[in-house]
Design an enzyme around this catalytic site. Structure first.
Site, PDB file in Angstrom:
ATOM      1  N   ASP A   1      47.365  -2.283  19.621  1.00 26.52           N
ATOM      2  CA  ASP A   1      47.272  -1.765  20.991  1.00 26.52           C
ATOM      3  C   ASP A   1      46.224  -0.665  21.106  1.00 26.52           C
ATOM      4  OD1 ASP A   1      49.299  -3.485  21.666  1.00 26.52           O
ATOM      5  OD2 ASP A   1      50.831  -1.934  21.930  1.00 26.52           O
TER       6      ASP A   1
ATOM      7  N   HIS B   1      55.771   0.467  17.511  1.00 21.55           N
ATOM      8  CA  HIS B   1      56.461  -0.026  18.706  1.00 21.55           C
ATOM      9  C   HIS B   1      57.174  -1.347  18.408  1.00 21.55           C
ATOM     10  CE1 HIS B   1      53.641   2.537  21.429  1.00 21.55           C
ATOM     11  NE2 HIS B   1      54.665   3.225  20.976  1.00 21.55           N
TER      12      HIS B   1
ATOM     13  N   ASP C   1      57.739  -4.075  19.911  1.00 23.63           N
ATOM     14  CA  ASP C   1      57.129  -5.390  20.169  1.00 23.63           C
ATOM     15  C   ASP C   1      56.050  -5.735  19.142  1.00 23.63           C
ATOM     16  OD1 ASP C   1      55.579  -3.311  21.445  1.00 23.63           O
ATOM     17  OD2 ASP C   1      54.511  -4.852  22.583  1.00 23.63           O
ATOM     18  N   HIS C   2      55.866  -4.861  18.154  1.00 20.84           N
ATOM     19  CA  HIS C   2      54.912  -5.126  17.062  1.00 20.84           C
ATOM     20  C   HIS C   2      55.587  -5.269  15.707  1.00 20.84           C
ATOM     21  CE1 HIS C   2      51.242  -4.419  19.516  1.00 20.84           C
ATOM     22  NE2 HIS C   2      52.178  -3.881  20.267  1.00 20.84           N
TER      23      HIS C   2
ATOM     24  N   HIS D   1      51.473  -0.646  14.228  1.00 15.57           N
ATOM     25  CA  HIS D   1      52.136   0.586  14.678  1.00 15.57           C
ATOM     26  C   HIS D   1      53.603   0.324  14.942  1.00 15.57           C
ATOM     27  CE1 HIS D   1      51.074  -1.246  18.532  1.00 15.57           C
ATOM     28  NE2 HIS D   1      51.851  -0.388  19.177  1.00 15.57           N
TER      29      HIS D   1
ATOM     30  N   HIS E   1      47.838  -8.137  23.042  1.00 18.12           N
ATOM     31  CA  HIS E   1      48.376  -8.471  24.368  1.00 18.12           C
ATOM     32  C   HIS E   1      47.354  -9.246  25.191  1.00 18.12           C
ATOM     33  CE1 HIS E   1      52.091  -6.002  24.441  1.00 18.12           C
ATOM     34  NE2 HIS E   1      51.415  -5.166  23.657  1.00 18.12           N
TER      35      HIS E   1
ATOM     36  N   HIS F   1      46.920   5.565  20.641  1.00 12.65           N
ATOM     37  CA  HIS F   1      48.088   4.896  21.245  1.00 12.65           C
ATOM     38  C   HIS F   1      49.357   5.416  20.567  1.00 12.65           C
ATOM     39  CE1 HIS F   1      50.396   1.646  23.087  1.00 12.65           C
ATOM     40  NE2 HIS F   1      50.816   1.281  21.898  1.00 12.65           N
TER      41      HIS F   1
HETATM   42 ZN   LIG Z   1      52.225  -0.237  21.326  1.00 11.51          ZN
END
Ligand SMILES: [Zn+2]
Length: 253
Positions: free
Chosen positions: A128, A55, A57-58, A53, A166, A111
């Site tokens: 996530d 975001h 941090d991905h 996805h 995570h 998410h």
């Molecule tokens: Zn995320």
């Protein structure tokens, strides 16, 4: 079959590197630097990138990785992510270069709306969406969408290894125990996870069987889970109402 190498990133992210011979596939490279370090240390060439996805941090490391190596980049067509060469919507089967396994692409909105999960060789890379002991927040989707996405993942074989993105397990299980204090399996899992974390060990991957037995978000039809949710705002005992109340409760937990 590939080996899976765990690459810690940021505060509590895991980037997963699949190694087959001298080739590597990475999942959700939010940061390029630790990936490049592992590629160099292990003498690997990056062939493919899987993104779940949008975001940062991905996928924030994709551009920097592409500056170093020519890799195919698989990811959600429905989200704005630069560098994707193989846009996906779910329902496809992909065969990433450098990896000897095919992966089923599963659409798991909730998410985010375009969120994808990748399932192959007995491994699930779910970003996530499903966490060890919990699930992602609903930034874009509805409770009904997320509940359906989690139900889809729960149908995978019990022995499936669940690689989420995570290390949230310990906090998730504290919440799970508040929801379902009478779950003996959950009590044992929480103790094992606490011991692992005290020793600095990772608690991911888990398995689908373990999640079905102890993750409250996969147990919305259990009477104790439904009763707890109804004490925390669920207006009905149906699974979506229970899920929605649990998710709200967890947000403020
Ligand atoms: Zn995320």
């Amino acid at each position: 079959m590939f080996d899976v190498i765990r690459i810690p990133a940021f505060k509590d992210n895991y980037i997963w590197l699949l190694r087959k011979g001298a080739a590597a596939t990475v999942v959700d490279p939010g940061d390029a630097r630790p990936v490049l370090e592992v590629l160099q240390r292990e003498g690997l060439t990056l062939a493919s990138i899987l993104v779940t996805h949008h975001h940062a941090d991905h996928q924030g490391g994709v551009a920097a990785l592409l500056a170093h190596c020519r890799a195919e980049v698989f990811g959600p067509a429905a989200e704005s992510i630069s560098g994707i060469s193989r846009p996906l919507r779910g329902g496809e089967t992909i065969h990433p270069a450098g990896c000897d396994s095919g992966f089923a692409v599963i659409a798991v909105p909730g998410h985010t709306l375009g969120h994808l999960a990748y399932y192959g060789a007995g491994c699930l890379f779910c970003g996530d969406t499903l966490f060890a002991g919990g699930c992602g927040r609903l930034f874009e989707g509805t409770p009904a969408q997320m509940a359906a996405s989690l139900a889809r993942l729960a149908e995978l074989p019990d022995e499936t290894a669940v690689y989420c993105a995570h290390e949230y397990t310990q906090a998730n299980l504290r919440f799970a125990l508040a929801v379902e204090p009478g779950n003996r399996f959950l009590q044992g899992r929480a103790a094992e996870v606490a011991a692992a974390r005290a020793g600095g060990l990772a608690t991911v991957p888990s398995t689908i069987a373990c999640e079905k037995a102890s993750n409250p978000f996969l147990r919305c039809s259990e009477p104790e889970v439904a009763a707890s949710a109804q004490r925390h705002g669920a207006g009905a005992a149906d699974e979506v109402a229970v899920f929605a109340a649990l998710r709200e409760w967890k947000n403020g937990f």
